[in-house]
Design a protein around this motif. Structure first.
Motif, PDB file in Angstrom:
ATOM      1  N   GLU A 424       5.174  -1.554   7.248  1.00  0.00           N
ATOM      2  CA  GLU A 424       3.994  -1.382   6.782  1.00  0.00           C
ATOM      3  C   GLU A 424       3.908  -2.064   5.404  1.00  0.00           C
ATOM      4  OE1 GLU A 424       3.176   2.499   6.358  1.00  0.00           O
ATOM      5  OE2 GLU A 424       3.030   3.332   8.670  1.00  0.00           O
ATOM      6  N   GLU A 425       4.769  -1.906   4.709  1.00  0.00           N
ATOM      7  CA  GLU A 425       5.112  -2.923   3.532  1.00  0.00           C
ATOM      8  C   GLU A 425       5.000  -4.119   3.630  1.00  0.00           C
ATOM      9  OE1 GLU A 425       8.105  -1.487   0.882  1.00  0.00           O
ATOM     10  OE2 GLU A 425       7.328   0.594   0.874  1.00  0.00           O
ATOM     11  N   MET A 426       5.719  -4.604   4.514  1.00  0.00           N
ATOM     12  CA  MET A 426       5.733  -6.237   4.987  1.00  0.00           C
ATOM     13  C   MET A 426       4.423  -6.778   5.280  1.00  0.00           C
ATOM     14  SD  MET A 426       9.510  -6.501   6.984  1.00  0.00           S
ATOM     15  CE  MET A 426      11.014  -6.173   6.420  1.00  0.00           C
ATOM     16  N   GLU A 427       3.759  -5.982   6.187  1.00  0.00           N
ATOM     17  CA  GLU A 427       2.401  -6.473   6.765  1.00  0.00           C
ATOM     18  C   GLU A 427       1.599  -6.355   5.607  1.00  0.00           C
ATOM     19  OE1 GLU A 427       1.628  -3.424   9.659  1.00  0.00           O
ATOM     20  OE2 GLU A 427       2.719  -4.664  11.353  1.00  0.00           O
ATOM     21  N   GLN A 428       1.632  -5.520   4.530  1.00  0.00           N
ATOM     22  CA  GLN A 428       0.802  -5.425   3.370  1.00  0.00           C
ATOM     23  C   GLN A 428       1.083  -6.707   2.406  1.00  0.00           C
ATOM     24  OE1 GLN A 428      -1.903  -3.482   2.640  1.00  0.00           O
ATOM     25  NE2 GLN A 428      -2.247  -4.842   0.967  1.00  0.00           N
ATOM     26  N   ASP A 429       2.584  -7.010   2.504  1.00  0.00           N
ATOM     27  CA  ASP A 429       2.925  -8.133   1.338  1.00  0.00           C
ATOM     28  C   ASP A 429       2.265  -9.356   2.090  1.00  0.00           C
ATOM     29  OD1 ASP A 429       4.150  -6.579  -0.163  1.00  0.00           O
ATOM     30  OD2 ASP A 429       6.249  -6.860   0.698  1.00  0.00           O
TER      31      ASP A 429
END
Length: 571
Positions: A424-429
């Protein structure tokens, strides 16, 4: 003054000097001769002639006579030959001095001096020897009297305390009996005048008595040690051993208790025989062997007694740990089944579980076999204790292995949750990077950067798809996650680099534009850089061109531009 007069005066002075020198040398030699003559006269009075006459009149035989004759011969040699020889040397020295033969005089004086020194030493030695020979009889009689008193005291003590010497009394009495013969020999030798041989008898009697006194002091103590220590301890050993046998104790094969007990008893008997024969020098060896073996026998029994209690404690612990491990294995089996339904296991967990369970069964067989041997009373408690301790250590290690394997199983779920959050954090990044680039209003992006962006996006989609499966292949998930993490880091670096290049190109071009009046080529460089910037999105080359042109006109200017940009960026 005429030269002839000087010569005459010089000759007169030379003659006077020679005369004085010769006179001084002669005087020195005469003084030395007088000194040596005084030593000779004193030495003549030192020669023990009167003592020698007394010794000559004394009745001696055997070795005493031989020694006396030798001394008298040396005294005679001093008087008849050696002293006259010194007198002759002194006369020769005086004659040589009178004739101005000083070298010859010196040689005679030195020879006389050496001979006098030797005579003085020999005279003292001969005097001491004669005194000793004259007093030998008296000294022997005094010493033999002291020895007889010791002898009679010893005989009384031997009779009064005969019980304390055990069977050694016979050998002690025989030794005392042998001394009677030596007393008789002493009397005969003294009567015949052979005081030298009599002295040897005295010394021999003194040594025998000293030895006897030592024996009489040591024997009661040794016999008491045997009766009150060794015998008592051996009774305790035999009683304890029999008690343990009655209680069905088994002893290790390498420890033959009966043979060792028999060996100690035999060693005690050998020690008694050595005492009876007065061979007391061997006592330390006997005592060391007996005491060390008795200690070993006690230690063996103590080890078995202690091991019995330890075995009971260990068996109780082993029962509990087997129960605990059985529950641990059952729980692990259930967890393994549950986890394997949700995940594709890739760390060989099932084989590891089978191996652990196999080891558990092996240890159970070992412990059950030891338990049977203890019931059958076919194994020493000490051996059982050692084997059970090893089994206990193995089981503790198995328990730790079960725990480690359980941690591996639980790590699947933990890893899954962690990767989901990270995804989720990677997609947000990725979305943040896209917005960041768009906010900079760049004319476009290089194809290489777009490919990296698409590549990273595809990997994140693959990871998301893999995570959506009903039964996760965590090995593949972890592999994809690592790829995504690496791609995202590269993309973040590339994004930052493109934005920096684009903005620095604009700032550098603005700074370079200031120099367009004095440097006509500046506008051409700026225009070419704009073409690369707007049409080809080659921000790296565009920046390089304006940077190099600015540095050629205003060295150090680019560093100022870059420093100002970094400050604004940090804010």
């Amino acid at each position: 003054m005429a030269p002839e007069l000087y010569i005459v005066l010089a000759i007169i002075l030379l003659v006077i000097s020679v005369y004085i020198g010769v006179y001084y040398i002669k005087k020195k030699h005469y003084n030395k001769i007088d000194e040596l003559d005084e030593r000779k006269t004193k030495l003549q009075s030192m020669v023990p002639v009167d003592k020698a006459n007394s010794l000559d009149r004394m009745m001696t035989t055997g070795q005493s006579k031989e020694q006396a004759d030798k001394v008298l011969k040396e005294i005679d040699d001093v008087e008849v030959k050696r002293l006259p020889s010194v007198e002759s040397l002194l006369f020769d020295a005086e004659q040589a001095t009178d004739r101005y033969r000083f070298k010859q005089a010196t040689a005679a004086q030195e020879q006389a001096d050496a001979e006098l020194s030797a005579l003085e030493e020999d005279s003292n030695r001969l005097g001491q020897t004669i005194d000793e020979l004259l007093q030998r009889e008296e000294a022997n009689l005094k010493k033999i009297d002291s020895i007889k008193k010791r002898y009679h005291k010893m005989r009384k003590e031997l009779l009064a305390k005969s019980f304390s010497f055990g069977e050694a009394i016979q050998a002690l009495e025989e030794k005392l009996g042998d001394m009677e013969h030596h007393f008789t020999s002493f009397s005969d030798l003294t009567a015949s005048g052979d005081h030298e041989e009599a002295k040897k008898i005295v010394n021999k009697l003194d040594a025998r008595l000293t030895e006897m006194e030592t024996h009489m002091e040591q024997i009661p103590e040794l016999l008491n040690t045997i009766d009150t220590v060794y015998s008592v301890e051996m009774e305790d050993v035999q009683e304890g051993y029999q008690t343990l046998l009655n209680q069905k104790y088994i002893f290790p094969e390498d420890v033959n208790m009966e043979e060792n007990i028999q060996e100690v008893n035999q060693e005690i008997e050998r020690m008694k025989q050595a005492i009876n024969q007065l061979h007391l020098k061997e006592m330390d060896s006997y005592k060391t062997n007996i005491e060390s073996t008795i200690d070993e026998l006690f230690d063996v029994m103590e080890v078995e007694i202690k091991a019995k209690t330890q075995v009971t404690t260990l068996m109780n612990k082993l029962t509990k740990i087997f129960y605990f491990l059985a529950n641990q294995d059952r729980e692990f089996s259930l967890e393994l089944d549950r986890i394997s339904q949700s995940y594709v296991l890739f760390k060989n967990e099932e084989d590891l579980h089978k191996e652990l369970f196999s080891h558990l069964k092996e240890q159970k067989v070992i412990v059950d076999r030891i338990d049977e041997q203890l019931e059958e009373q076919s194994i020493p408690y000490s051996e059982a204790h050692d084997l059970l301790e090893k089994a206990f250590d193995q089981l503790e290690e198995l328990s730790r292995s079960y725990e480690s394997l359980s941690d591996i199983l639980y790590s699947y779920r933990t890893k899954e949750l962690s990767i989901k959050n990270e995804l989720e954090e990677m997609e947000q990044d990725l979305r943040d990077m896209k917005r960041y680039v768009e906010a900079k209003h760049l004319p476009g992006l290089p194809e290489e950067y777009l490919q990296l962006f698409r590549y990273t996006t595809n990997h994140l989609q693959s990871l998301s798809s893999e995570m959506a499966r009903p039964r996760l292949n965590m090995e593949e998930v972890v592999k994809l996650y690592d790829m995504c993490e690496e791609d995202l880091n590269h993309l973040a670096e590339a994004t930052e680099e493109i934005v920096d290049q684009a903005l620095l190109t604009e700032l550098t071009s603005q700074r370079l534009y200031r120099h367009k009046e004095e440097h006509p080529a500046v506008m051409e460089t700026i225009k070419y850089s704009e073409n690369l910037f707007i049409d080809e999105y080659d921000y790296e080359t565009a920046l390089k061109m304006v940077k190099e042109k600015l540095e050629s006109i205003e060295p150090g200017a680019y560093s100022e531009v870059q420093e100002r940009y970094n400050k604004e960026k940090a804010v």
